[in-house]
Design a protein around this motif. Sequence first.
Motif, short mmCIF file in Angstrom:
data_model
loop_
_atom_site.label_atom_id
_atom_site.label_comp_id
_atom_site.label_asym_id
_atom_site.label_seq_id
_atom_site.Cartn_x
_atom_site.Cartn_y
_atom_site.Cartn_z
N VAL A 268 34.69 31.64 38.78
CA VAL A 268 33.25 31.68 39.04
C VAL A 268 33.03 32.24 40.44
O VAL A 268 33.68 31.81 41.39
N CYS A 269 32.11 33.16 40.56
CA CYS A 269 31.80 33.76 41.86
C CYS A 269 31.20 32.69 42.78
O CYS A 269 30.26 31.99 42.38
N PRO A 270 31.70 32.55 44.00
CA PRO A 270 31.16 31.55 44.92
C PRO A 270 29.75 31.87 45.40
O PRO A 270 29.05 30.98 45.87
N ARG A 271 29.30 33.09 45.25
CA ARG A 271 27.97 33.45 45.73
C ARG A 271 26.93 33.40 44.61
O ARG A 271 25.89 32.76 44.74
N CYS A 272 27.18 34.07 43.47
CA CYS A 272 26.15 34.15 42.42
C CYS A 272 26.42 33.22 41.24
O CYS A 272 25.59 33.11 40.34
N ALA A 273 27.56 32.54 41.22
CA ALA A 273 27.94 31.57 40.19
C ALA A 273 28.13 32.18 38.81
O ALA A 273 28.15 31.47 37.82
N GLU A 274 28.31 33.49 38.73
CA GLU A 274 28.60 34.14 37.45
C GLU A 274 30.09 34.02 37.16
O GLU A 274 30.93 34.18 38.05
N MET A 275 30.43 33.74 35.90
CA MET A 275 31.82 33.61 35.50
C MET A 275 32.36 34.96 35.02
O MET A 275 31.63 35.76 34.44
N ASP A 276 33.65 35.18 35.24
CA ASP A 276 34.37 36.37 34.80
C ASP A 276 33.82 37.66 35.41
O ASP A 276 33.79 38.71 34.78
N ARG A 277 33.37 37.60 36.65
CA ARG A 277 32.86 38.78 37.35
C ARG A 277 33.69 39.13 38.58
O ARG A 277 33.42 40.11 39.25
N ILE A 278 34.73 38.33 38.87
CA ILE A 278 35.57 38.56 40.05
C ILE A 278 36.76 39.42 39.67
O ILE A 278 37.44 39.16 38.69
N ARG A 279 36.99 40.44 40.46
CA ARG A 279 38.19 41.25 40.28
C ARG A 279 38.98 41.21 41.58
O ARG A 279 38.41 41.03 42.67
N ALA A 280 40.30 41.34 41.45
CA ALA A 280 41.18 41.19 42.61
C ALA A 280 42.21 42.31 42.62
O ALA A 280 42.55 42.88 41.58
N TRP A 281 42.71 42.61 43.84
CA TRP A 281 43.77 43.59 44.00
C TRP A 281 44.44 43.36 45.35
O TRP A 281 43.93 42.64 46.19
N GLU A 282 45.61 43.96 45.52
CA GLU A 282 46.35 43.87 46.78
C GLU A 282 46.59 45.28 47.29
O GLU A 282 46.88 46.19 46.51
N GLN A 283 46.48 45.43 48.62
CA GLN A 283 46.71 46.73 49.22
C GLN A 283 47.10 46.54 50.68
O GLN A 283 46.42 45.82 51.42
N ASN A 284 48.20 47.13 51.08
CA ASN A 284 48.68 47.08 52.47
C ASN A 284 48.80 45.66 53.01
O ASN A 284 48.41 45.37 54.14
N GLY A 285 49.34 44.74 52.22
CA GLY A 285 49.54 43.37 52.67
C GLY A 285 48.29 42.52 52.73
O GLY A 285 48.30 41.46 53.34
N ILE A 286 47.22 42.98 52.12
CA ILE A 286 45.97 42.23 52.11
C ILE A 286 45.52 42.05 50.67
O ILE A 286 45.57 42.97 49.87
N ARG A 287 45.10 40.83 50.35
CA ARG A 287 44.58 40.52 49.01
C ARG A 287 43.05 40.58 49.07
O ARG A 287 42.44 39.97 49.95
N TYR A 288 42.45 41.30 48.14
CA TYR A 288 41.00 41.46 48.10
C TYR A 288 40.43 40.84 46.83
O TYR A 288 41.09 40.86 45.77
N ARG A 289 39.22 40.31 46.93
CA ARG A 289 38.46 39.83 45.78
C ARG A 289 37.02 40.28 45.95
O ARG A 289 36.48 40.23 47.05
N GLU A 290 36.41 40.70 44.83
CA GLU A 290 35.00 41.08 44.89
C GLU A 290 34.34 40.75 43.56
O GLU A 290 34.98 40.68 42.53
N CYS A 291 33.03 40.54 43.63
CA CYS A 291 32.23 40.26 42.44
C CYS A 291 31.53 41.54 42.04
O CYS A 291 30.96 42.24 42.89
N VAL A 292 31.53 41.84 40.74
CA VAL A 292 30.85 43.05 40.27
C VAL A 292 29.38 42.79 39.99
O VAL A 292 28.64 43.72 39.70
N SER A 293 28.91 41.54 40.11
CA SER A 293 27.51 41.20 39.88
C SER A 293 26.70 41.06 41.16
O SER A 293 25.48 41.19 41.14
N CYS A 294 27.35 40.75 42.26
CA CYS A 294 26.63 40.59 43.52
C CYS A 294 27.44 41.24 44.64
O CYS A 294 28.42 41.94 44.37
N ASP A 295 27.11 40.98 45.88
CA ASP A 295 27.80 41.63 46.99
C ASP A 295 28.91 40.78 47.60
O ASP A 295 29.33 41.02 48.73
#
Length: 82
Positions: free
Chosen positions: A12-39
Motif C-alpha cells: 500500500v502506498c504510504p501517501r495515497c493508500a492505493e494498493m498494488d501501485r508501488i514499483r521498485a528497482w535498484e540502480q548504482n547501489g540504491i533501491r528506489y520505490r515509487e507510486c504510479v498513482s501519486c508523487d
Amino acid sequence: MAVKKRFIAGVVCPRCAEMDRIRAWEQNGIRYRECVSCDFFEQLAIEDDAIDELSTRVNQPRETSPNDQVQPVKILDPGKRH
C-alpha cells in the motif's frame, strides 16, 4: 541498458493508500520505490550488512520427535458395512 521496474504485490502506498501501485528497482547501489498513482518517491542506500531474514516455520529445518511415525491410512467404503 534500461532498469527493470517491478511492481510489489500487496504493498500500500504510504501517501495515497492505493494498493498494488508501488514499483521498485535498484540502480548504482540504491533501491528506489515509487507510486504510479501519486508523487510518492523513496530512495534507500543498499547496505552491505543486509538485515537477516526473519525466522519462520518455512525457512527453518523441521524438528522431528520420536512420536513422529508414519502410519498407514485405511480408507473405508461408505457403501459396505464393516
